[in-house]
Design an enzyme around this catalytic site. Structure first.
Site, PDB file in Angstrom:
ATOM      1  N   PHE A 114       0.908  -1.246  -0.022  1.00  0.00           N
ATOM      2  CA  PHE A 114       0.134   0.036   0.176  1.00  0.00           C
ATOM      3  C   PHE A 114       0.873   1.228   0.008  1.00  0.00           C
ATOM      4  O   PHE A 114       1.988   1.129   0.493  1.00  0.00           O
ATOM      5  CB  PHE A 114      -0.894   0.140   1.194  1.00  0.00           C
ATOM      6  CG  PHE A 114      -2.437   0.022   0.869  1.00  0.00           C
ATOM      7  CD1 PHE A 114      -2.917  -0.658   0.265  1.00  0.00           C
ATOM      8  CD2 PHE A 114      -3.033   1.065   1.263  1.00  0.00           C
ATOM      9  CE1 PHE A 114      -4.274  -0.751  -0.159  1.00  0.00           C
ATOM     10  CE2 PHE A 114      -4.448   1.278   0.891  1.00  0.00           C
ATOM     11  CZ  PHE A 114      -5.181   0.487   0.348  1.00  0.00           C
ATOM     12  N   GLN A 227      -7.334  15.610   2.928  1.00  0.00           N
ATOM     13  CA  GLN A 227      -6.979  14.442   1.895  1.00  0.00           C
ATOM     14  C   GLN A 227      -7.735  14.226   1.000  1.00  0.00           C
ATOM     15  O   GLN A 227      -8.779  14.190   0.878  1.00  0.00           O
ATOM     16  CB  GLN A 227      -6.569  13.073   2.714  1.00  0.00           C
ATOM     17  CG  GLN A 227      -5.805  12.092   1.878  1.00  0.00           C
ATOM     18  CD  GLN A 227      -5.633  10.892   2.478  1.00  0.00           C
ATOM     19  OE1 GLN A 227      -6.301  10.021   2.686  1.00  0.00           O
ATOM     20  NE2 GLN A 227      -4.242  10.678   2.704  1.00  0.00           N
ATOM     21  N   HIS A 229      -7.685  12.143  -2.388  1.00  0.00           N
ATOM     22  CA  HIS A 229      -7.258  10.793  -2.754  1.00  0.00           C
ATOM     23  C   HIS A 229      -6.764  11.086  -4.348  1.00  0.00           C
ATOM     24  O   HIS A 229      -7.494  11.507  -5.064  1.00  0.00           O
ATOM     25  CB  HIS A 229      -8.215   9.662  -2.744  1.00  0.00           C
ATOM     26  CG  HIS A 229      -7.991   8.262  -2.726  1.00  0.00           C
ATOM     27  ND1 HIS A 229      -7.462   7.641  -3.919  1.00  0.00           N
ATOM     28  CD2 HIS A 229      -7.729   7.188  -2.090  1.00  0.00           C
ATOM     29  CE1 HIS A 229      -7.197   6.527  -3.590  1.00  0.00           C
ATOM     30  NE2 HIS A 229      -7.397   6.245  -2.436  1.00  0.00           N
ATOM     31  N   LEU A 239     -14.404   6.477  -5.479  1.00  0.00           N
ATOM     32  CA  LEU A 239     -13.203   6.272  -5.098  1.00  0.00           C
ATOM     33  C   LEU A 239     -12.871   4.832  -5.919  1.00  0.00           C
ATOM     34  O   LEU A 239     -13.395   4.021  -6.033  1.00  0.00           O
ATOM     35  CB  LEU A 239     -13.039   5.656  -3.678  1.00  0.00           C
ATOM     36  CG  LEU A 239     -11.834   5.190  -3.190  1.00  0.00           C
ATOM     37  CD1 LEU A 239     -10.733   6.162  -3.076  1.00  0.00           C
ATOM     38  CD2 LEU A 239     -11.966   4.673  -1.444  1.00  0.00           C
ATOM     39  N   GLU A 242      -6.628   2.543  -3.501  1.00  0.00           N
ATOM     40  CA  GLU A 242      -5.153   2.517  -3.528  1.00  0.00           C
ATOM     41  C   GLU A 242      -4.703   1.188  -3.875  1.00  0.00           C
ATOM     42  O   GLU A 242      -3.517   0.994  -4.241  1.00  0.00           O
ATOM     43  CB  GLU A 242      -4.522   3.087  -2.369  1.00  0.00           C
ATOM     44  CG  GLU A 242      -3.057   3.328  -2.625  1.00  0.00           C
ATOM     45  CD  GLU A 242      -2.607   4.391  -1.490  1.00  0.00           C
ATOM     46  OE1 GLU A 242      -3.291   5.609  -1.241  1.00  0.00           O
ATOM     47  OE2 GLU A 242      -2.102   3.866  -0.390  1.00  0.00           O
ATOM     48  N   ARG A 273      -0.317   9.777  -0.556  1.00  0.00           N
ATOM     49  CA  ARG A 273      -1.412  10.157  -1.262  1.00  0.00           C
ATOM     50  C   ARG A 273      -1.289  11.756  -1.477  1.00  0.00           C
ATOM     51  O   ARG A 273      -1.631  12.028  -2.615  1.00  0.00           O
ATOM     52  CB  ARG A 273      -2.652   9.892  -0.356  1.00  0.00           C
ATOM     53  CG  ARG A 273      -2.936   8.627  -0.511  1.00  0.00           C
ATOM     54  CD  ARG A 273      -4.350   8.369   0.507  1.00  0.00           C
ATOM     55  NE  ARG A 273      -4.595   6.983   0.267  1.00  0.00           N
ATOM     56  CZ  ARG A 273      -5.723   6.546   0.652  1.00  0.00           C
ATOM     57  NH1 ARG A 273      -6.455   6.954   1.689  1.00  0.00           N
ATOM     58  NH2 ARG A 273      -5.827   5.246   0.678  1.00  0.00           N
ATOM     59  N   HIS A 337     -11.303  13.175   0.006  1.00  0.00           N
ATOM     60  CA  HIS A 337     -11.385  11.829   0.415  1.00  0.00           C
ATOM     61  C   HIS A 337     -11.602  11.603   1.981  1.00  0.00           C
ATOM     62  O   HIS A 337     -12.298  10.871   2.595  1.00  0.00           O
ATOM     63  CB  HIS A 337     -10.391  10.953   0.023  1.00  0.00           C
ATOM     64  CG  HIS A 337     -10.263   9.603   0.283  1.00  0.00           C
ATOM     65  ND1 HIS A 337     -11.370   8.748   0.020  1.00  0.00           N
ATOM     66  CD2 HIS A 337      -9.472   8.685   0.940  1.00  0.00           C
ATOM     67  CE1 HIS A 337     -11.265   7.645   0.495  1.00  0.00           C
ATOM     68  NE2 HIS A 337     -10.110   7.330   0.997  1.00  0.00           N
ATOM     69  N   ARG A 372      -2.806  11.133   6.004  1.00  0.00           N
ATOM     70  CA  ARG A 372      -3.086   9.757   6.430  1.00  0.00           C
ATOM     71  C   ARG A 372      -2.282   8.745   5.511  1.00  0.00           C
ATOM     72  O   ARG A 372      -2.569   8.908   4.312  1.00  0.00           O
ATOM     73  CB  ARG A 372      -4.430   9.666   6.509  1.00  0.00           C
ATOM     74  CG  ARG A 372      -4.727   8.163   6.857  1.00  0.00           C
ATOM     75  CD  ARG A 372      -6.382   7.961   7.128  1.00  0.00           C
ATOM     76  NE  ARG A 372      -6.974   8.211   6.157  1.00  0.00           N
ATOM     77  CZ  ARG A 372      -7.216   7.248   5.183  1.00  0.00           C
ATOM     78  NH1 ARG A 372      -6.791   6.259   5.414  1.00  0.00           N
ATOM     79  NH2 ARG A 372      -8.222   7.494   4.230  1.00  0.00           N
TER      80      ARG A 372
END
Lengths: 559, 334
Positions: A114, A227, A229, A239, A242, A273, A337, A372
């Site tokens: 990730f 944030q 995304h 979405l 990721e 991100r 996001h 994050r």
């Protein structure tokens, strides 16, 4: 009606249900109140996975460092240590509760890579990890027999002499107001994504709990940290997990170039991100985008990997854009996001207000700082949901029962009745909501500057003024959504205003907060949190709290 | 383009009064009157039904109520009847269902209605609760940081049900639920399979016994409505069939459902075709005279309609070949 409980949890997503489960285990009388049925909560939309350092060669310290680096050194390192060191036990507990995590060949839990993580430590269930966790926790709530007031909408916190003593709610089914009187309240109501348009968030993510806590006097922290995304679907803004990049997908510009090599040569598409979203924004701004988007290319992964590990996003791209990602790249753009900021809490979920706790996206411990990492939010909900459940139960066992509340109930009934009879003057909640979202996306998005932010502040304040004349276009008592939308818009405006204040205040660039007029990170002056507290009859009070550094002094951040 | 949306509306000025004595539907003694209202909305060609409903609610009539949150078939909120079939409004394209530009939406008639497009999902949640929808841990629970060791294939077997978003479409259009409101229903039985087949569960046998009770897994009539309605590929009927197999193999055969299946198979094995005359007595039990008497009016009606099966049952030619197939399959039918 006044109903008594020891602990009331506001919100039934992962943080809320985990908190309630813990409180039930501690033997206190706990209830959950939620404006939607628990399984409709937005936690269910989390796709990619949940992080923990469980594997060979990994350690919670490495996980902590990745998280802190990802946060651009704004996370409080003591809090990050708590989260990452307790993560393995929480994941294992989820497995024991029945989550059907992906297994490796030995039948042990398996991982995927990730963004921003130096080890593959993301545990997952296909690309429906949030849903799998949400349902498992719901099943546990049923098993434990926790009372859920579902489709009850919260209008205010009940505060007596600076202590939180309950939540006022509208039962949507009857339109009646009820006071859920309790010794402790845990806010676990999620984020405020709808303050932005577009956003990956569900229509219910309107910052209710954040605004309720703020209005009651609890301070908010790091609200400027929003944030974006990197991969949200063209148009609708849904979405695209990721995990697609975790499984090996490329990001391409109009020239077919994997442009991330110029921004993050080592981690490429799996940089954190904020870094990827900025890179995409630059590519698009400099004319290398395609119709305001870049491309997420998964074709080389093959049908089998896509259909077995990413079926949900395959379905979404097909449904909403008509693109089959097995055959064609998907146009994506950065989209709002998540918020790293929220109600300021300690590592036990406690706010500075006695009796008031917060956990999950609405809270700011802070473990995410300026940005994050993917798959850390599910972890956040479980660790701090559990901790706030335990801490609030301990607190509730010590304090006496509350006997007041009748006057407050009458006052709230009057306030809502007045709102219902407000005459129509032409303003509607829908128009204001759209204006607010478009404004925030344009001026308080990936890149910000002083001019745009001061325009945004003036515009939000103007919207607040106009909001005072928005009428409720439905007079029914039963399931009156027009009423709840108007109330939600009020919460959203408070969230927006504090976000803009935070963004104006922080005159540096850190994490998700990129100021074109202050492009550098400034560790000398800004290794601190922005704390905003409501003041009656004037602008909010702004304070600063230094970042807690334990083992990892700030260094330059490259991927 | 311009779309015409016909919305079934139920206005309710007062809260619904539950009436427990009447079961469901309706659980309310004052089910509101229904009327259809026409709205016209301007939307792109590829817009969804939910886009139209939100546009109406936001800019034409704030009193139209509809549940929705994620807008992408994850939260499961927006289940409703679209042109007479249970569907998710968020992933149903207007152009796929419109007839001359017109789409009709309403609360599903099988569920009690609260208001407009918002139905009462209580029956759905009650059925879910009925199947003990949680893991009863196999002992000993692994200690420390140890997980249960199970093959990935065992987890993948369950992901089909875990994809369920509790939208309730399967129940809304379930033919068995339409007749028997106590039927556990497709989604709940799929959930039942999910925990029964979980290798970490300790009460597999008890579950199978419970689910074999009346109103349980034998109440399904294989109409496949749940399979075709499900927006997530859960295929509840497939899960029900897997549960039935498990239940029979575990010895839960003393029920009408299993007897029916066995009588059906026996008839085919021995004669190559279904002997409808003996199927019913064998299903309810040969000595269950009251149940057989209760079926008499139905038999009488069939006789009148000329639908009664022939009294003398004939075998098909070469029935021994059918027997050979059964022998090869083995199991309880051989």
């Amino acid at each position: 009606m006044i109903l008594d409980h020891d602990v009331v949890v506001l919100g039934a997503g992962l943080a809320g249900m985990r908190a309630a489960l813990e409180a039930a285990r501690q033997g206190v009388n706990v209830a959950i109140v939620s404006k939607v049925h628990p399984v409709r909560s937005h936690s269910g939309a989390a796709q990619g996975g949940i992080n923990a350092a469980l594997g060979v060669g990994d350690s919670w310290e490495i996980h902590a460092f990745d998280t802190i680096k990802g946060s651009d050194y704004l996370a409080d390192q003591d809090a990050v240590e708590v989260m990452t060191s307790e993560a393995p036990q929480d994941i294992i507990e989820l497995e024991h509760m029945g989550v059907i995590f992906y297994r490796n060949e030995e039948g042990k839990l398996g991982t995927r890579a990730f963004g921003g993580a130096s080890k593959a430590r993301t545990y997952f269930v296909g690309d429906i990890t949030g849903q799998a966790l949400l349902y498992t926790l719901y099943d546990q709530i049923l098993k434990a027999g926790v009372k859920v007031y579902e489709e009850w909408f919260s209008t205010a916190l009940y505060v007596v002499n600076g202590t939180c003593c309950g939540v006022m709610c509208i039962d949507m089914m009857t339109g009646e107001l009820h006071l859920l009187r309790s010794k402790a309240v845990i806010i676990a109501s999620g984020g405020m994504g709808r303050v932005y348009e577009p956003s990956t968030n569900a229509l219910i993510c309107t910052g209710d709990g954040i605004a309720l806590a703020y209005r009651a006097g609890a301070p908010l922290m790091d609200m400027e940290m929003v944030q974006y995304h990197p991969t949200t679907l063209k148009g609708s803004g849904f979405l695209m997990t990721e995990a697609a990049r975790g499984e090996g997908a490329y990001l391409l510009n109009a020239d077919g170039e994997r442009f991330m090599k110029r921004y993050a040569p080592k981690m490429m598409e799996l940089a954190s991100r904020d870094v990827v979203s900025r890179a995409e924004t630059i590519e698009i701004a400099e004319g290398r985008g395609i119709d305001g988007n870049v491309l997420l290319d998964m074709r080389h992964l093959g049908r089998d990997v896509i259909m077995s590990k990413l079926p949900q996003i395959h379905e979404i791209a097909l449904d909403f854009l008509g693109v089959d990602m097995v055959k064609d790249p998907v146009p994506v753009r950065p989209g709002m996001h998540y918020i790293m900021g929220g109600v300021k809490t300690d590592v036990h979920g406690a706010t500075i207000m006695p009796g008031l706790y917060a956990a999950g996206e609405c809270a700011c411990v802070s473990v995410h700082g300026g940005n994050r990492l993917g798959a850390n939010s599910l972890l956040d909900t479980l660790v701090f949901g559990r901790r706030s459940g335990a801490a609030s139960s301990g607190y509730a066992k010590k304090v006496p029962a509350i006997s007041s509340g009748g006057e407050f109930l009458t006052a709230e009934q009057r306030r809502i009745a007045a709102l219902m009879t407000r005459p129509y003057t032409g303003e509607t909640h829908a128009r204001l909501r759209l204006e607010l979202g478009t404004l925030m996306d344009a001026k308080v998005g990936v890149y910000r500057d002083a001019t745009g932010l001061s325009e945004a502040l003036a515009a939000v304040q103007d919207l607040k003024r106009r909001y005072q004349s928005v009428a409720v276009g439905d007079k029914s008592r039963v399931y009156n959504q027009a009423l709840t939308f108007v109330l939600e818009l009020g919460y959203m405006l408070d969230c927006a205003e504090t976000t803009v204040y935070g963004a104006i205040t922080r005159t540096e660039s850190r994490g998700a907060h990129s100021r074109t007029d202050y492009p550098q990170r400034d560790d000398v002056n800004w290794l601190k949190h922005v704390v905003i507290r409501k003041q009656d009859g004037g602008p909010p009070a702004i304070d600063f709290v230094p970042v807690t550094i334990t083992k990892w002094p700030p260094q330059e951040r490259t991927y | 383009m311009k779309w015409t949306i016909e919305v079934g509306r139920y206005d309710r000025s007062q809260p619904p009064r539950p009436d427990a004595s009447r079961g469901y539907p309706p659980p309310y003694e004052d089910a509101p009157a229904k009327r259809y209202q026409i709205f016209e909305v301007e939307l792109e060609d590829h817009a969804m039904v939910l886009d139209a409903l939100i546009a109406i609610r936001e800019y034409q009539d704030e009193s139209l109520v509809v549940r929705c949150a994620c807008r992408s078939a994850i939260c499961g909120s927006c289940g409703m009847w679209i042109n007479g079939h249970a569907s998710l409004a968020c992933t149903t394209k207007l152009q796929d269902v419109a007839v001359n530009g017109k789409v009709t939406v309403e609360s599903p008639p099988s569920m009690p209605v609260i208001r407009d497009l918002v139905c009462d999902m209580t029956p759905f949640w009650q059925k879910n609760l009925k199947v003990r929808p949680w893991l009863e841990n196999k002992q000993p629970i692994p200690q420390g940081l140890e997980e249960y060791r199970v093959p990935n294939a065992a987890m993948e077997e369950l992901i089909q049900e875990v994809s369920c978003i509790s939208c309730g479409l399967c129940l809304m259009d379930c033919e068995s639920f339409a007749i028997n409101k106590n039927f556990t229903g497709p989604a709940a039985l799929a959930k039942a399979y999910r925990y029964t087949a979980d290798p970490r569960d300790a009460v597999t046998s008890q579950r199978l016994g419970d689910y074999s009770e009346p109103d349980g897994l034998w109440e399904c009539t294989h109409c496949y409505e749940c399979v075709s309605r499900c927006p997530k590929g859960v295929a509840p009927l497939d899960q029900i069939l897997k549960l039935r197999r498990m239940a029979v193999e575990a010895g839960y055969t003393n029920n009408a459902g299993t007897r029916h299946a066995l009588a059906f198979a026996e008839s085919v094995r021995d004669s190559g075709r279904l002997n409808e005359l003996t199927l019913m007595p064998k299903s309810v039990g040969l000595f269950n005279i009251p149940a057989q008497l209760r079926a008499l009016p139905t038999a009488f009606n069939m006789l009148r309609a000329g639908k009664l099966p022939p009294i003398i049952h004939h075998k098909i030619p070469h029935v021994e070949r059918i027997k050979a197939i059964f022998k090869k399959i083995g199991g309880i039918f051989k």
